[in-house]
Write an enzyme that holds these catalytic residues in place. Structure first.
Site, PDB file in Angstrom:
ATOM      1  N   SER A  46      29.247  27.930  40.900  1.00  0.00           N
ATOM      2  CA  SER A  46      29.297  27.041  39.744  1.00  0.00           C
ATOM      3  C   SER A  46      28.098  26.108  39.860  1.00  0.00           C
ATOM      4  O   SER A  46      27.937  25.435  40.879  1.00  0.00           O
ATOM      5  CB  SER A  46      30.613  26.266  39.761  1.00  0.00           C
ATOM      6  OG  SER A  46      30.767  25.555  38.559  1.00  0.00           O
ATOM      7  N   GLU A  47      27.242  26.075  38.831  1.00  0.00           N
ATOM      8  CA  GLU A  47      25.907  25.499  39.030  1.00  0.00           C
ATOM      9  C   GLU A  47      25.882  23.983  39.209  1.00  0.00           C
ATOM     10  O   GLU A  47      24.848  23.416  39.526  1.00  0.00           O
ATOM     11  CB  GLU A  47      24.942  25.947  37.926  1.00  0.00           C
ATOM     12  CG  GLU A  47      25.284  25.510  36.521  1.00  0.00           C
ATOM     13  CD  GLU A  47      26.100  26.541  35.762  1.00  0.00           C
ATOM     14  OE1 GLU A  47      26.754  27.387  36.414  1.00  0.00           O
ATOM     15  OE2 GLU A  47      26.100  26.486  34.521  1.00  0.00           O
ATOM     16  N   ASN A  48      27.029  23.325  39.025  1.00  0.00           N
ATOM     17  CA  ASN A  48      27.048  21.897  39.344  1.00  0.00           C
ATOM     18  C   ASN A  48      27.097  21.654  40.853  1.00  0.00           C
ATOM     19  O   ASN A  48      27.018  20.509  41.297  1.00  0.00           O
ATOM     20  CB  ASN A  48      28.222  21.205  38.656  1.00  0.00           C
ATOM     21  CG  ASN A  48      29.559  21.811  39.013  1.00  0.00           C
ATOM     22  OD1 ASN A  48      29.711  23.021  39.046  1.00  0.00           O
ATOM     23  ND2 ASN A  48      30.529  20.978  39.308  1.00  0.00           N
ATOM     24  N   GLY A  49      27.227  22.743  41.634  1.00  0.00           N
ATOM     25  CA  GLY A  49      27.102  22.571  43.079  1.00  0.00           C
ATOM     26  C   GLY A  49      28.266  23.061  43.912  1.00  0.00           C
ATOM     27  O   GLY A  49      28.636  22.422  44.900  1.00  0.00           O
ATOM     28  N   SER A  88      21.616  23.950  44.288  1.00  0.00           N
ATOM     29  CA  SER A  88      22.309  24.924  43.447  1.00  0.00           C
ATOM     30  C   SER A  88      21.322  25.768  42.648  1.00  0.00           C
ATOM     31  O   SER A  88      21.451  26.987  42.555  1.00  0.00           O
ATOM     32  CB  SER A  88      23.259  24.188  42.503  1.00  0.00           C
ATOM     33  OG  SER A  88      24.001  25.120  41.749  1.00  0.00           O
TER      34      SER A  88
END
Lengths: 220, 233
Positions: A46-49, A88
């Site tokens: 998930s690209e928020n980290g 990320s």
């Protein structure tokens, strides 16, 4: 019959390999998580980290500090890792994510994708989509084959402003599974009960049709 | 402040020096890990013509959204906006300039800004409206665009714990843009849920080393949830 959103997710899930890192976009791609086959291990990014995204929390597990890229409350699986946004996108841009699944408004025969802005309508932003399409080697684009008015979204050339140039190789629509190469869409599979003629009629870009186009195999 | 005591006890001290026209970099993703009290202090200070750099711009009445109420933001640099009606209204009327920036590029601009790298090449945005007018160079046969670093007059950061040296630890996915923002401010202010004694944080577990941090303040947080999604037992 055109595939439902769930059936589209189900077909994409068949492409997920054991031991792979996968980023799922918002919408139909999110549903793919529900159809990952039993017995294989997958890490959702998930690209928020967050690498190792789990299911939604039970009510008593909800934590404001634990969300996914869609800003929904989630959990982390055992074995997950959490990191900052630069890290990320280093994973994403650096080509470390094995499979990315995302939606689109339009794709074209050269692998261009338009998914973030419709001129004249409110522009909310691209979020991480431009980084994802630029970084991933292996992308599956999920979309409806044509608009409600029967206008093809598989074009010779995207008309909307691009999210990325020359980056899409595979497209799953509600009618067909296609590969993009050598300046054309290549028909790989058709949705159960959908004819090659229907697909051909609704594909504006150049379409290569092999002699035999199998029906998709979906579990009932 | 003597030695390495970076702790301040009022929000007025935390944001002292903020002036009209400055650039403020804010950590946070959606409403997760946002420096909610530092934002409120910016509202109280009533400074205007700010350039705000943050992934999003809060929602109506919370987070960075409150700075729209008195038109304090002149330029917003973000990857995804439009979760608030006021933002939309000011953007459409032209009162608010919006520079949409891909999320990974935004993170890297902050990282580069803090790391002394003035610009970098990325494939993200090539061939799109984002790449227009930017220098293009090919490496190994692939085109990349030149993106410039971002530095802030202030960086405002939300963290979990800090000590008086400014060593910082974030909690879960509230980390997001915060460590990057922390490096890129001329003055970096961190608000935390917990102040701890030096030595309580394992040196190997520090996320943001104190060298980046100028001021630390203990805060109380609402931690609003944007989308509460749950499953049932």
């Amino acid at each position: 019959m055109a595939l439902t959103r769930e059936q589209m997710a189900q077909r994409v899930a068949q492409e997920i390999q054991d031991g792979s890192y996968v980023n799922l976009g918002i919408g139909i791609p999110t549903l793919v998580a529900n159809y990952i086959p039993d017995g294989i291990e997958v890490m959702l990014q998930s690209e928020n980290g967050l690498l190792g995204m789990g299911r939604y929390p039970y009510e008593d597990e909800v934590d404001a500090d634990m969300i996914n890229a869609g800003k929904e409350t989630v959990t982390a699986i055992d074995g997950a890792a959490i990191f900052d946004s630069a890290e990320s996108f280093a994973m994403i841009r650096g080509g470390h994510v094995d499979l990315t699944v995302l939606g689109a408004f339009e794709v074209d025969v050269n692998g261009n994708i338009a998914s973030w802005m419709i001129p004249g309508k409110l522009i909310k932003g691209m979020g991480g989509a431009m980084d994802l399409v630029a970084g991933a080697e292996n992308i599956i684009c999920t979309m409806t084959h044509a608009s409600k008015h029967g206008e093809s979204k598989l074009l010779s050339q995207c008309e909307l402003p691009l999210t990325g140039a020359g980056c899409i190789r595979r497209v799953l629509t509600d009618l067909a599974f296609l590969e993009i190469k050598d300046g054309a869409f290549h028909l790989l599979e058709r949705a159960p009960g959908v004819s090659v003629e229907d697909i051909s009629r609704l594909t504006a870009g150049k379409l290569i049709i092999p002699d035999h186009v199998p029906e998709m195999q979906l579990d009932a | 402040m003597a030695g390495f005591n970076k702790v301040v006890t009022s929000y007025a001290d935390a944001m002292a020096g903020l002036k009209d026209g400055m650039t403020v970099i804010a950590g946070g993703f959606g409403l997760c890990g946002i420096p909610e009290n530092l934002i409120q202090e910016i509202k109280r200070l009533a400074v205007t013509d700010l350039t705000v750099v943050s992934n999003n711009c809060g929602v109506d009445g919370f987070g960075l959204g409150v700075l729209l109420e008195d038109r304090q933001i002149k330029t917003m640099i973000a990857s995804y906006v439009g979760e608030n009606a006021l933002f939309e209204q000011q953007m459409l009327s032209g009162e608010l300039e919006v520079i949409l920036t891909p999320q990974g590029t935004l993170a890297e601009k902050m990282r580069a800004g803090g790391a002394g790298i003035p610009a970098f090449f990325t494939a993200t945005g090539y061939g799109t409206p984002i790449g227009e007018g930017k220098e293009v160079r090919e490496f190994d046969g692939r085109p990349y665009i030149l993106e410039e670093a971002i530095k802030g007059d202030f960086a405002i950061v939300k963290a979990w714990k800090a000590d008086r040296y400014g060593n910082v630890v974030y909690r879960h996915t509230a980390r997001n843009f915060n460590p990057l923002a922390a490096t890129a401010g001329k003055i970096t202010v961190v608000e935390v849920e917990e102040l701890v004694e030096p030595g309580e944080l394992d040196p190997a577990d520090v996320h943001t080393p104190g060298i980046y941090v100028d001021r630390v303040i203990l805060g109380k947080f609402e931690k609003r949830i944007e989308k509460r999604t749950v499953r049932t037992r």
